[in-house]
Design an enzyme around this catalytic site. Structure first.
Site, PDB file in Angstrom:
ATOM      1  N   ASP A 485       0.823  -1.212   0.000  1.00  0.00           N
ATOM      2  CA  ASP A 485       0.000   0.000   0.000  1.00  0.00           C
ATOM      3  C   ASP A 485       0.858   1.263   0.000  1.00  0.00           C
ATOM      4  O   ASP A 485       2.065   1.219   0.270  1.00  0.00           O
ATOM      5  CB  ASP A 485      -0.923  -0.009   1.222  1.00  0.00           C
ATOM      6  CG  ASP A 485      -2.303   0.576   0.916  1.00  0.00           C
ATOM      7  OD1 ASP A 485      -2.409   1.370  -0.037  1.00  0.00           O
ATOM      8  OD2 ASP A 485      -3.256   0.242   1.637  1.00  0.00           O
ATOM      9  N   ASP A 543     -10.370   1.877  -3.843  1.00  0.00           N
ATOM     10  CA  ASP A 543     -10.736   1.480  -2.488  1.00  0.00           C
ATOM     11  C   ASP A 543     -12.233   1.256  -2.328  1.00  0.00           C
ATOM     12  O   ASP A 543     -12.672   0.820  -1.266  1.00  0.00           O
ATOM     13  CB  ASP A 543     -10.284   2.542  -1.477  1.00  0.00           C
ATOM     14  CG  ASP A 543      -8.882   2.277  -0.945  1.00  0.00           C
ATOM     15  OD1 ASP A 543      -8.349   1.176  -1.186  1.00  0.00           O
ATOM     16  OD2 ASP A 543      -8.322   3.164  -0.279  1.00  0.00           O
TER      17      ASP A 543
END
Length: 752
Positions: A485, A543
């Site tokens: 990430d 997301d």
């Protein structure tokens, strides 16, 4: 090779390399057919324009590296500055052609050229690499070499040892200067860009913008005189990444119109633009966006730009995908079928509890999940998003036995194990930050983002720390997959230095662990580009798991990136990011087209839901060979509320399509479904495919071809209809009247 002619797959490039100047781009676009040397000379001669009034006294021709010295008053291809008395910038650069050489490319069948240029007075040389692949994809990049003699430098220049030696790229040919003379001979690079001409009929532009959870929003404009420029200063491409800069004939769509597109294969700051000059040329340009002083090239050293990827299509945006996807697959790191993933984030968030996670893993295995990924919250002190990034040790409180009990359980259930990390970031509230404040990018009071700072990967000690911790985890545990990430913009430091260090870190880890798969996530889809794609096996597209948002995000992201890279997950009924509630059938159909996974606490799902999910996973496993090797096609809708997209097998023997209702249609009887990409002369059977519950339709009766009939055992079967590919593409089939936010799936199979 005075007039190189590169051609493949219906597209071509012609360069005029006669004379001593920078070669001229005569043509980039459709294939011009067989041209011998005489015809090429005639073409190049005929392409020389008139000389208009009030202009330079020779014809203005657009070169590979246009500058003001050539009469090009648009954005120049190169700008640089050499400090010191008697030295200046590149405004008066007069590059001369040294030679054009055919070279062997890494990819079989690729045609490759190297063009060497130099300016003795400016003390620099430029080498341009051009590759033309069998798929018709054009790649270009420049390498600038500083040929200055350090003995002519100003001896009063400040000591260069106070400068950062990491500001040059990893492929720099020489180390940082070790003397004042060498430092003063350094060349400060402003820009080094690829600029390609497009014809005047390419008068409409398409690029992209977006926000967190709303990435890849298309925006169109008219190309007028001036520059339409998109610049990224995020230290990553960003959620508003322009992604592709497309110029096309007005009204171009997915299946129609000529289009020319460029993409910069780079994961740091960049600029891409389209420019129409009153001088008569229109161009597409791209290059790394450099801050003043960010890249300095010492005497004897070189700097290489990122690749610009350029594609022409006579068949709209789908024609771009038809070239880009096979080319990407030719060098892809993906070596096996895309496994069904369960990621724990939206199931448990930071609440890591071994019994709970074991039950989740058991339920995942029951429905057919193949990979179990433990997300954020596993390392020391990580109870929320405000602390502990950088302390990459398993938390002894949450995990007194380490991760072994969970990993062993997952593997016994027949799944492999993946782990979330965010190696480029650091929390101020972490042991590492307290012990090594010099590892943080920026000053002590620099802005935090998601309560974290960026770790300076260009600092050798910080780089070694991260590499060592990740290596230790990969050595101790059988980790098959890292979800990598990147949850903030840089805002400080050198994006160039950070990006090249990131690439180096990924390369080091992959070399040491050849079987390791890596997913690139950047708070969703903020870092999806062909630079990062060379080093990862999956990207997290967004997301959001809201299927309505996902439909458009996946539709446009897949113009460039093949679907097997695009992580798409089945989420809970009510989306975490939007609060919108969606039916299971819509969520299943949306997550099918890509690298499928689940982001949901399955222990809370009903037995009926679990049965439908198991059926969906079975269908994904059945169709993933098609979905991840086939040709992506998208129909051009007349009603923006309705879409049709699909994947057609490489041999056109089968296909899978989705009819999607994003909103209420504009007519009681919507447009027919037209299925593109099939072989016109072949016959196909079209039949509905149901994943769990059938999609909701608001109709008194379905179209006749979708009416069920009684089977031999009394069950209702849907035999479908047999028609030719030409009829299915040109006439189409009446559509069921889907309710908003519903999707119907159709199999299309060739019959004898």
């Amino acid at each position: 090779m005075s007039i190189p002619y590169l051609r493949a797959a219906g597209t071509s490039l012609v360069l005029d390399a006669r004379g001593t100047g920078v070669p001229v781009i005569v043509h980039w676009g459709a294939d011009l057919g067989d041209l011998d040397a005489d015809l090429l000379r005639s073409l190049a001669d005929a392409a020389v324009p008139a000389i208009p009034p009030s202009s330079i006294d020779v014809p203005l021709r657009l070169t590979l590296l246009p500058t003001l010295a050539e009469g090009w008053s648009g954005r120049p291809g190169i700008s640089a500055f050499r400090p010191g008395p008697g030295r200046s910038g590149t405004a008066n650069l007069a590059l001369r052609l040294i030679g054009v050489t055919s070279v062997d490319a890494a990819q079989p069948g690729t045609q490759a050229l190297t063009i060497s240029l130099a300016d003795a007075a400016a003390e620099l040389a430029v080498r341009t690499e051009i590759e033309f692949t069998v798929e018709g994809v054009l790649r270009l990049r420049h390498t600038l070499t500083n040929t200055a003699d350090p003995n002519t430098a100003d001896p009063n220049t400040a000591d260069p040892n106070t400068a950062d030696p990491n500001t040059a790229t990893p492929n720099t040919a020489a180390p940082a200067p070790a003397s004042a003379a060498l430092a003063s001979a350094a060349l400060e690079l402003g820009s080094l860009d690829i600029i390609l001409p497009v014809p005047d009929r390419a008068g409409e532009l398409l690029d992209f913008t977006g926000l967190w959870t709303h990435e890849r929003r298309p925006q169109r404009s008219v190309l007028r005189h001036g520059v339409w420029s998109r610049e990224s200063r995020h230290g990553r491409p960003g959620h508003d990444d322009p992604y592709l800069m497309v110029a096309g004939t007005p009204g171009f769509g997915f299946r129609s119109g000529e289009v020319w597109a460029t993409h910069l294969a780079w994961s740091g700051d960049k600029r891409v633009w389209a420019e129409s000059s009153a001088l008569g040329y229109s161009v597409l340009g791209s290059g790394e966006l450099l801050a003043p002083g960010e890249v300095q090239v010492p005497s004897g050293a070189s700097h290489t730009t990122p690749w610009t990827v350029a594609v022409y299509s006579a068949d709209g945006l789908d024609g771009l995908s038809a070239r880009l996807h096979p080319w990407i697959r030719s060098w892809s790191t993906i070596a096996s079928a895309r496994k069904v993933v369960l990621n724990t984030w939206e199931a448990v968030y930071f609440d890591h509890d071994l019994p709970t996670l074991k039950r989740l893993a058991e339920t995942a295995a029951r429905v057919g999940v193949e990979r179990f990924v433990l997300d954020d919250g596993w390392f020391t002190g990580r109870t929320d998003d405000r602390r502990a990034l950088g302390d990459w040790f398993v938390d002894p409180v949450a995990w007194p036995g380490g991760l072994h009990p969970l990993v062993d359980h997952v593997q016994k259930l027949g799944m492999d194990f993946g782990l979330w990390v965010e190696p480029e970031m650091i929390s101020l509230d972490s042991d590492v930050a307290r012990e090594h404040p010099d590892w943080l990018l920026g000053a002590a009071g620099a802005q935090t983002w998601r309560f974290q700072r960026a770790l300076d990967l260009g600092n050798p000690a910080a780089f070694d720390w991260v590499a060592a911790r990740l290596t230790a985890l990969l050595t101790e545990y059988p980790i098959a997959y890292l979800k990598w990430d990147h949850n903030r913009d840089l805002l400080v430091g050198s994006a160039h230095r950070q990006t090249t260090a990131l690439y180096r870190l990924l390369d080091v880890l992959r070399a040491a662990h050849p079987g390791l798969e890596i997913e690139s996530c950047a708070s969703g889809g903020a870092r999806i580009d062909l630079g990062i794609l060379e080093r990862v096996d999956r990207v997290w597209t967004s997301d959001t798991n809201d299927p309505l948002e996902r439909q458009q995000i996946q539709r446009y992201t897949s113009v460039l990136v093949p679907p097997e890279y695009l992580g798409g997950h089945l989420g809970a009924a009510t989306a975490h990011t939007t609060g919108r509630t969606s039916e299971l059938s819509f969520r299943l159909a949306t997550a099918l087209f890509g690298s499928a996974g689940i982001e949901w606490d399955l222990t809370r799902a009903s037995d009926e839901e679990l049965g439908q999910i198991a059926g969906w996973i079975g269908s994904y496993k059945h169709f993933r060979g098609l979905l991840h090797t086939g040709t992506v096609v998208r129909a051009d809708p007349s009603d923006p509320a309705l879409e049709l997209h699909g994947v057609v097998a490489p041999d056109q023997s089968s296909a899978l399509f989705a009819q999607v209702a994003l909103a209420a249609p504009s007519a009681a009887l919507p447009e027919r479904m037209r299925f593109p990409g099939l072989a016109p002369e072949r016959r196909y059977r079209v039949a509905p495919l149901t994943l769990g519950a059938a999609p909701r339709a608001i109709q008194d009766a379905p179209p006749a071809w979708l009416a069920g009939v009684a089977g031999a055992a009394g069950e209702v079967v849907f035999p479908g209809v047999v028609l030719s590919g030409a009829v299915l593409a040109g006439v189409g089939l009446p559509a069921p009247l889907l309710a908003p936010e519903q999707a119907a799936l159709y199999t299309v199979d060739a019959v004898k």
